[in-house]
Design a protein around this motif. Structure first.
Motif, PDB file in Angstrom:
ATOM      1  N   UNK A   1     -54.489 -22.723   3.765  1.00 13.28           N
ATOM      2  CA  UNK A   1     -55.090 -23.402   4.976  1.00 13.28           C
ATOM      3  C   UNK A   1     -54.010 -24.300   5.747  1.00 13.28           C
ATOM      4  N   UNK A   2     -53.178 -24.945   5.148  1.00 15.37           N
ATOM      5  CA  UNK A   2     -51.936 -25.678   5.762  1.00 15.37           C
ATOM      6  C   UNK A   2     -51.181 -24.812   6.543  1.00 15.37           C
ATOM      7  N   UNK A   3     -50.918 -23.637   6.344  1.00 16.39           N
ATOM      8  CA  UNK A   3     -50.220 -22.545   6.895  1.00 16.39           C
ATOM      9  C   UNK A   3     -50.963 -22.205   8.016  1.00 16.39           C
ATOM     10  N   UNK A   4     -52.093 -21.977   7.875  1.00 15.93           N
ATOM     11  CA  UNK A   4     -52.784 -21.805   9.191  1.00 15.93           C
ATOM     12  C   UNK A   4     -52.855 -22.704  10.368  1.00 15.93           C
ATOM     13  N   UNK A   5     -53.078 -24.126   9.680  1.00 15.90           N
ATOM     14  CA  UNK A   5     -53.056 -25.129  10.741  1.00 15.90           C
ATOM     15  C   UNK A   5     -51.485 -25.234  11.287  1.00 15.90           C
ATOM     16  N   UNK A   6     -50.381 -25.053  10.722  1.00 14.72           N
ATOM     17  CA  UNK A   6     -49.214 -25.075  10.967  1.00 14.72           C
ATOM     18  C   UNK A   6     -49.005 -24.106  12.074  1.00 14.72           C
TER      19      UNK A   6
ATOM     20  N   UNK B   1     -43.132 -30.300   6.932  1.00 18.97           N
ATOM     21  CA  UNK B   1     -44.499 -30.385   7.272  1.00 18.97           C
ATOM     22  C   UNK B   1     -45.671 -29.762   6.470  1.00 18.97           C
ATOM     23  N   UNK B   2     -45.297 -28.499   5.994  1.00 20.31           N
ATOM     24  CA  UNK B   2     -46.391 -27.719   5.095  1.00 20.31           C
ATOM     25  C   UNK B   2     -46.613 -28.481   3.886  1.00 20.31           C
ATOM     26  N   UNK B   3     -45.361 -28.906   3.105  1.00 22.42           N
ATOM     27  CA  UNK B   3     -45.628 -29.756   1.959  1.00 22.42           C
ATOM     28  C   UNK B   3     -46.162 -31.133   2.177  1.00 22.42           C
ATOM     29  N   UNK B   4     -45.672 -31.530   3.133  1.00 19.70           N
ATOM     30  CA  UNK B   4     -46.218 -32.922   3.510  1.00 19.70           C
ATOM     31  C   UNK B   4     -48.033 -32.738   3.792  1.00 19.70           C
ATOM     32  N   UNK B   5     -48.225 -31.859   4.410  1.00 27.89           N
ATOM     33  CA  UNK B   5     -49.560 -31.825   4.770  1.00 27.89           C
ATOM     34  C   UNK B   5     -50.528 -31.307   3.506  1.00 27.89           C
ATOM     35  N   UNK B   6     -49.925 -30.430   2.508  1.00 29.35           N
ATOM     36  CA  UNK B   6     -50.479 -30.190   1.454  1.00 29.35           C
ATOM     37  C   UNK B   6     -50.876 -31.499   0.396  1.00 29.35           C
ATOM     38  N   UNK B   7     -49.641 -32.348   0.374  1.00 34.46           N
ATOM     39  CA  UNK B   7     -49.679 -33.707  -0.242  1.00 34.46           C
ATOM     40  C   UNK B   7     -50.705 -34.523   0.111  1.00 34.46           C
ATOM     41  N   UNK B   8     -50.865 -34.708   1.476  1.00 33.33           N
ATOM     42  CA  UNK B   8     -51.734 -35.640   2.067  1.00 33.33           C
ATOM     43  C   UNK B   8     -53.067 -35.177   1.934  1.00 33.33           C
TER      44      UNK B   8
END
Length: 132
Positions: free
Chosen positions: A66-71, A89-96
């Protein structure tokens, strides 16, 4: 984009990532497809098939996709304005997003516990009224 705007984007963009990931992996609306994926993740003939189906049953795993899609959709980069910014950004988004899902899970668990305790008290009161 300045750093404060990037941080705001991080915390806001994690909201739909966590909502979609949680809904697909936990909510009743996707129960049947999820059960089918669970069955295939446990009984698939190959390791690749088992892992592919497992992705739809684990909120952490699914949140990466889902993060990849939004990136891609939002062209969001964090700190660096090239491919490394996407990676960060990808790993930060997954974390948050997973922090949000954990907090949501704890909140739902607390609410469910309260409901069970209230139901128990009501049942005990009903039994007490019947006896007297």
């Amino acid at each position: 984009m300045d750093i404060s705007t990037q941080i705001v984007w991080l915390f806001i963009l994690a909201i739909p990532v966590s909502c979609i990931s949680w809904t697909v992996t936990h909510e009743e609306i996707f129960k049947e497809p999820r059960e089918w994926c669970v069955k295939n993740s446990q009984n698939g003939r190959t390791l690749l098939i088992r892992k592919a189906f497992y992705l739809f049953t684990c909120e952490y795993c699914f949140s990466h996709y889902v993060t990849i899609f939004f990136l891609i959709l939002c062209d969001y980069k964090l700190l660096i304005n090239d491919w490394r910014g996407y990676l960060i950004a990808g790993f930060a988004l997954v974390f948050v997003a997973n922090v949000y899902m954990s907090l949501f899970g704890l909140l739902r668990q607390a609410i469910k516990k309260e409901k069970v305790e209230i139901k128990k008290i009501e049942t005990e009161e009903e039994e007490h009224k019947i006896l007297f």
